[in-house]
Design a protein around this motif. Structure first.
Motif, PDB file in Angstrom:
ATOM      1  N   ARG A   1       7.532 -16.946   8.195  1.00  0.00           N
ATOM      2  CA  ARG A   1       6.988 -16.763   9.551  1.00  0.00           C
ATOM      3  C   ARG A   1       7.993 -16.136  10.502  1.00  0.00           C
ATOM      4  N   ASN A   2       9.280 -16.165  10.158  1.00  0.00           N
ATOM      5  CA  ASN A   2      10.307 -15.595  11.036  1.00  0.00           C
ATOM      6  C   ASN A   2      10.875 -14.291  10.494  1.00  0.00           C
ATOM      7  N   LEU A   3      10.123 -13.617   9.613  1.00  0.00           N
ATOM      8  CA  LEU A   3      10.492 -12.296   9.109  1.00  0.00           C
ATOM      9  C   LEU A   3       9.338 -11.328   9.354  1.00  0.00           C
ATOM     10  N   VAL A   4       9.665 -10.098   9.758  1.00  0.00           N
ATOM     11  CA  VAL A   4       8.641  -9.077   9.943  1.00  0.00           C
ATOM     12  C   VAL A   4       8.116  -8.654   8.568  1.00  0.00           C
ATOM     13  N   LYS A   5       6.792  -8.626   8.406  1.00  0.00           N
ATOM     14  CA  LYS A   5       6.176  -8.382   7.105  1.00  0.00           C
ATOM     15  C   LYS A   5       6.095  -6.887   6.811  1.00  0.00           C
ATOM     16  N   LEU A   6       6.479  -6.515   5.585  1.00  0.00           N
ATOM     17  CA  LEU A   6       6.353  -5.142   5.106  1.00  0.00           C
ATOM     18  C   LEU A   6       4.986  -4.994   4.433  1.00  0.00           C
ATOM     19  N   ILE A   7       4.191  -3.986   4.857  1.00  0.00           N
ATOM     20  CA  ILE A   7       2.834  -3.849   4.318  1.00  0.00           C
ATOM     21  C   ILE A   7       2.632  -2.540   3.558  1.00  0.00           C
ATOM     22  N   GLY A   8       3.588  -1.624   3.604  1.00  0.00           N
ATOM     23  CA  GLY A   8       3.396  -0.380   2.881  1.00  0.00           C
ATOM     24  C   GLY A   8       4.628   0.491   2.895  1.00  0.00           C
ATOM     25  N   PHE A   9       4.519   1.645   2.203  1.00  0.00           N
ATOM     26  CA  PHE A   9       5.652   2.561   2.088  1.00  0.00           C
ATOM     27  C   PHE A   9       5.120   3.966   1.831  1.00  0.00           C
ATOM     28  N   CYS A  10       6.033   4.919   1.885  1.00  0.00           N
ATOM     29  CA  CYS A  10       5.696   6.305   1.560  1.00  0.00           C
ATOM     30  C   CYS A  10       6.914   6.973   0.956  1.00  0.00           C
ATOM     31  N   ILE A  11       6.717   7.677  -0.193  1.00  0.00           N
ATOM     32  CA  ILE A  11       7.789   8.466  -0.814  1.00  0.00           C
ATOM     33  C   ILE A  11       7.219   9.839  -1.123  1.00  0.00           C
ATOM     34  N   GLU A  12       7.750  10.861  -0.475  1.00  0.00           N
ATOM     35  CA  GLU A  12       7.385  12.248  -0.780  1.00  0.00           C
ATOM     36  C   GLU A  12       8.642  13.092  -0.703  1.00  0.00           C
TER      37      GLU A  12
ATOM     38  N   THR B   1       0.845  -1.184   0.000  1.00  0.00           N
ATOM     39  CA  THR B   1       0.000   0.000   0.000  1.00  0.00           C
ATOM     40  C   THR B   1       0.881   1.235   0.000  1.00  0.00           C
ATOM     41  N   SER B   2       0.563   2.169  -0.884  1.00  0.00           N
ATOM     42  CA  SER B   2       1.298   3.429  -0.934  1.00  0.00           C
ATOM     43  C   SER B   2       0.560   4.463  -0.087  1.00  0.00           C
ATOM     44  N   PHE B   3       1.213   4.929   0.958  1.00  0.00           N
ATOM     45  CA  PHE B   3       0.618   5.904   1.863  1.00  0.00           C
ATOM     46  C   PHE B   3       1.183   7.288   1.595  1.00  0.00           C
ATOM     47  N   SER B   4       0.396   8.304   1.950  1.00  0.00           N
ATOM     48  CA  SER B   4       0.915   9.673   1.918  1.00  0.00           C
ATOM     49  C   SER B   4       1.563   9.984   3.261  1.00  0.00           C
ATOM     50  N   PHE B   5       2.427  10.994   3.254  1.00  0.00           N
ATOM     51  CA  PHE B   5       3.106  11.389   4.491  1.00  0.00           C
ATOM     52  C   PHE B   5       2.102  11.879   5.534  1.00  0.00           C
ATOM     53  N   ASP B   6       1.059  12.600   5.071  1.00  0.00           N
ATOM     54  CA  ASP B   6       0.058  13.115   6.007  1.00  0.00           C
ATOM     55  C   ASP B   6      -0.729  11.973   6.657  1.00  0.00           C
ATOM     56  N   GLU B   7      -1.011  10.906   5.875  1.00  0.00           N
ATOM     57  CA  GLU B   7      -1.727   9.762   6.446  1.00  0.00           C
ATOM     58  C   GLU B   7      -0.926   9.117   7.575  1.00  0.00           C
ATOM     59  N   LEU B   8       0.365   8.905   7.316  1.00  0.00           N
ATOM     60  CA  LEU B   8       1.197   8.263   8.333  1.00  0.00           C
ATOM     61  C   LEU B   8       1.414   9.179   9.527  1.00  0.00           C
ATOM     62  N   SER B   9       1.499  10.480   9.286  1.00  0.00           N
ATOM     63  CA  SER B   9       1.660  11.418  10.402  1.00  0.00           C
ATOM     64  C   SER B   9       0.422  11.390  11.295  1.00  0.00           C
ATOM     65  N   GLU B  10      -0.767  11.339  10.669  1.00  0.00           N
ATOM     66  CA  GLU B  10      -2.003  11.298  11.453  1.00  0.00           C
ATOM     67  C   GLU B  10      -2.141   9.975  12.208  1.00  0.00           C
TER      68      GLU B  10
END
Length: 827
Positions: free
Chosen positions: A594-605, A526-535
């Motif tokens: 099962r022994n790795l932390v899963k990456l579910i999203g990122f943000c580039i701004e 999932t591509s998130f915006s910086f404002d979404e992650l800040s909120e």
């Protein structure tokens, strides 16, 4: 009548003298009587109650500034300079506490309240079996802070736990040691160790060494006395002496002559003495003179020092550097030709080669591959790996080193040729009045220009090196022509690449804009915006971790308030552009285990780059091993080790693109609700700027998990580096202590965990590795895990097993041979 008057006069004189003596004794007792500190007393970094002073006002216990915060310790006040001299620090390696902290005197001792965390400052300094409760405390005029029980019996005192200083009336026994501070303002553990050995010899070493005779740079040479001394004592009169015990004043060896050096201000002067193992690794005796007539008058005098030449301190200069003197006579460290500093510290300074690794092994004729720089009167403190047994001339010695790819330099002395490997350690110039002249031959690639500024000094007693450079005009001419042609080819290639890049950049931009690179759906990212992650993180307010690449915050996302972990990457770390960053994130997202932390999203701004991970609730393995109260059975420890090993095996051999983690340590191993171990921060090493992967890790203090080959600036990275880090973590899981530990140890040999584990294994004393409160120990699992850990931490890469073999050995499906010593210098 006259005789009667004379008798009365004598009696009156005797009475007056007795009265004066009693009065003086009363005044002295009253003056030196320590001030009692009752239970319930407290201190704070700011305000009126910042310290508890001794009755004379010369010593104080409390908060003093440390960096951006405060530390707790004891200091000597210098009123004329309005400065303090710290003589003792509690928990000296702990981070600074905030200005909102508070130190309370309770029945259990000194309780430090730092935000939401409370800790007993003297918890590690008292025996767990003691049941005596604290009744009061006092700060003595001697500089000793003491805790008493209700019977006024001493149950703890700072004199029993010295840091880098002993004061008048204090002793250093065979069980104690002094460790220098990092700097005059930071009193954390530094680089040098001073201890009283069992044979009665007081010896100084670099802190992280083997503590052998070759590593020592100063000793009191006191083992040949009739009575072997057992302690170093500093009397209140200023005598620094070696003696059997407090009662054996007759048989002692004093290091200083106080009558020769001490000069009082006048008769109304009192003195306080301290012996400090200073930042530069030199033991010095100081006298602080205080004037009774003027309370603001004092001065400090150096009465004695162990070494007059700072360059004799092994470890004062770091790797591939040598000690010399500047114009003012101060010791300075400089890099050898062909090397540059790898850090910004003044001392010790480590130097690394300015060139990348050459193809020495594949070239038969190495005549034109290297040049040599000659230093006369140079000495190295390491042991040569090769000594040519026959007498040869200097040219032959130089040729032998030139043809040997392992050789980094050689020492030539009257026909004797000793070869040394890199890194070159403990380099210094020495005066040699004899006719024997030793010449150091420094090997550097022929394409590196030789620019040398020989050290100078205004001190005639300081040796001035003579630097000789080979003059090979033909070789220089050939190299100049070769470099000119290569430079022209590189220029043409660069111009061609530049114009090609300009034609392609617009096409890439259009493709990125129209197709969005098409990777979000493929990887379920999932591509998130910086404002979404800040909120979602409340303005990045809830910090839950801090790693080598950035800070991690806790947040919630979506209608179901799913808990997430957001890592905000530091802008100065990430080297990749937007497209390269997306490509690497795609590669990380394709890893599913099962022994790795899963990456579910990122943000580039712009320059802001963030990664969104699943939230792992039980925290890091470091908290469980070193700070938590969770009891781990031996089956649980084996499961932890297998979980981590299986995660690393997946990264190395089973995912689509091989990933070398480069930073395996307990901070990057997280525990989920089912107590499964999950590895985090994998794949981020390829996003970092060149050189960050090493230097940032050193800043975080996790250099102890790095394989020896990774501690070189230009070293290539292989999967064996992760094997070494896993071995260190495995030994920490076994022993539930850090790989380098300075507290709660009984001998210097226990400082480095891998060396201590091998010593216990070799001696058949594995019971020493576990805590005394461990019960139901599975000795078979313990032995199996220790042997696997020792194989993984071998200095030579080819001796380390693969991760697949590690798993088979841990599961008991493969025999485990007896491991050799992990330390290179001990082989």
């Amino acid at each position: 009548m006259a005789s009667t008057l004379a008798l009365l006069s004598i009696l009156f004189s005797i009475f007056f003298m007795l009265f004066t003596l009693i009065e003086a004794t009363h005044n002295t007792t009253e003056k030196t009587q320590p001030i009692i500190i009752p239970l319930g007393s407290f201190l704070a970094p700011k305000g009126e109650n910042t310290s508890w002073q001794s009755s004379s006002g010369h010593f104080a216990f409390g908060f003093y500034p440390k960096g951006n915060g405060f530390a707790v310790g004891i200091w000597l006040v210098n009123p004329s300079e309005n400065t303090t001299t710290v003589v003792w620090t509690a928990n000296r390696d702990a981070p600074a506490v905030s200005s909102k902290s508070m130190l309370n005197l309770t029945e259990q001792g000194l309780l430090l309240q730092n935000g939401n965390r409370d800790s007993a400052m003297n918890k590690d300094l008292r025996d767990d079996s003691e049941e005596n409760l604290v009744s009061k405390a006092s700060m003595h005029d001697s500089g000793n802070f003491v805790l008493y029980d209700e019977n006024s019996t001493v149950i703890w005192q700072s004199f029993d736990h010295p840091t880098d200083t002993i004061l008048g009336g204090q002793s250093l026994t065979a069980d104690d040691y002094l460790i220098s501070s990092i700097s005059k303002s930071d009193h954390s553990r530094g680089c040098f160790y001073l201890g009283m050995q069992n044979d009665g010899n007081l010896v100084a070493y670099p802190l992280y060494s083997r503590f052998s005779d070759l590593d020592a740079y100063w000793a009191s040479n006191s083992w040949d006395l009739t009575y072997i001394p057992k302690q170093l004592s500093l009397s209140i009169q200023g005598f620094l002496c070696l003696n059997m015990s407090d009662e054996d004043d007759g048989d002692r060896l004093c290091l200083n002559d106080i009558n020769k050096h001490s000069k009082k201000l006048h008769n109304n002067t009192t003195s306080i003495y301290r012996a400090t193992f200073d930042v530069d690794g030199n033991l010095r005796l100081y006298e602080h003179q205080f004037d009774f007539e003027s309370k603001n008058s004092s001065r400090v005098v150096i009465l004695w020092q162990a070494l007059n030449d700072t360059c004799q301190v092994k470890g004062f200069c770091g790797l591939n550097s040598y000690c010399s003197f500047n114009m003012s006579g101060d010791a300075v460290c400089k890099c050898y030709p062909g090397f540059i500093p790898s850090n910004t510290k003044s001392v010790p300074i480590d130097c690394v080669q300015t060139h990348s690794k050459d193809d020495c092994e594949s070239i038969e004729d190495r005549t034109l591959l290297y040049n040599f720089t000659h230093f006369e009167n140079m000495h190295w403190g390491d042991v040569p790996y090769s000594v040519i047994p026959v007498l040869i001339d200097m040219d032959t010695c130089e040729k032998a080193c030139r043809q040997d790819c392992v050789c980094g330099g050689a020492i030539y002395t009257n026909g004797s040729c000793n070869k040394y490997r890199l890194p070159l350690i403990h380099g210094k110039f020495q005066n040699d009045s004899s006719s024997t002249v030793s010449v150091a031959l420094i090997k550097i690639p022929s394409n590196i220009p030789i620019i040398i500024s020989p050290p100078t000094s205004n001190n005639t007693n300081v040796p001035k090196p003579k630097v000789v450079i080979d003059n090979k005009k033909n070789l220089i001419m050939i190299l100049s022509l070769t470099l000119g042609v290569v430079s022209l080819i590189c220029f043409i290639t660069a111009v061609s690449i530049f114009f090609t890049y300009r034609r392609q950049v617009n096409r890439y931009a259009m493709l990125s804009e129209s197709e969005k690179l098409g990777f979000t759906e493929e990887c379920s990212l999932t591509s998130f915006s910086f404002d979404e992650l800040s909120e979602s993180t409340g303005g990045f307010s809830d910090e839950i971790g801090r790693g080598s690449f950035g800070v991690v915050y806790k947040g919630t996302m979506g209608d179901n308030n799913r808990i997430i972990a957001v890592k905000r990457l530091e802008e100065r770390i990430v080297d990749a552009g937007d497209r390269e960053f997306r490509t690497e994130v795609t590669s990380i997202a394709r890893t599913h285990h099962r022994n790795l932390v899963k990456l579910i999203g990122f943000c580039i701004e712009g320059s802001k780059k963030l990664l969104v991970y699943e939230f792992v609730s039980k925290g890091s393995l470091a908290n469980i091993l070193f700070e938590g109260e969770v009891r781990l059975s031996w089956k649980d420890r084996m499961k932890l080790a297998l979980d981590v090993a299986k995660g690393i095996l997946y990264l190395h051999e089973e995912c689509e693109v091989q990933i070398i983690h480069c930073n395996i340590n307990p901070q990057n191993i997280l525990m989920d609700e089912a107590w499964n171990a999950k590895i985090s921060d994998f794949g981020l090493a390829r996003l970092s700027k060149r050189g960050h992967s090493r230097t940032k890790i050193e800043d975080d203090g996790t250099v102890k998990y790095l394989a020896p080959e990774r501690q070189k600036e230009d070293a290539s990275v292989s999967v064996k580096a992760d094997i070494y880090s896993f071995g260190v973590v495995l030994l920490e899981i076994i022993c539930r202590r850090r790989s380098i530990e300075m507290n709660n140890i009984h001998s210097p040999g226990e400082i480095l965990l891998s060396s201590w584990a091998y010593q216990c294994f070799e001696a058949g004393q594995l019971n020493k590795l576990i805590r005394h409160d461990e019960k139901d120990v599975d000795w078979k699992i313990l032995e199996r895990m220790v042997k696997v850990g020792l194989w993984c931490v071998q200095d030579r890469q080819h001796l380390r097993p693969t991760m697949k073999n590690v798993i088979l050995m841990l599961e008991g499906l493969e025999d485990i041979p007896v491991p050799p010593s992990p330390a290179r210098l001990l082989e």
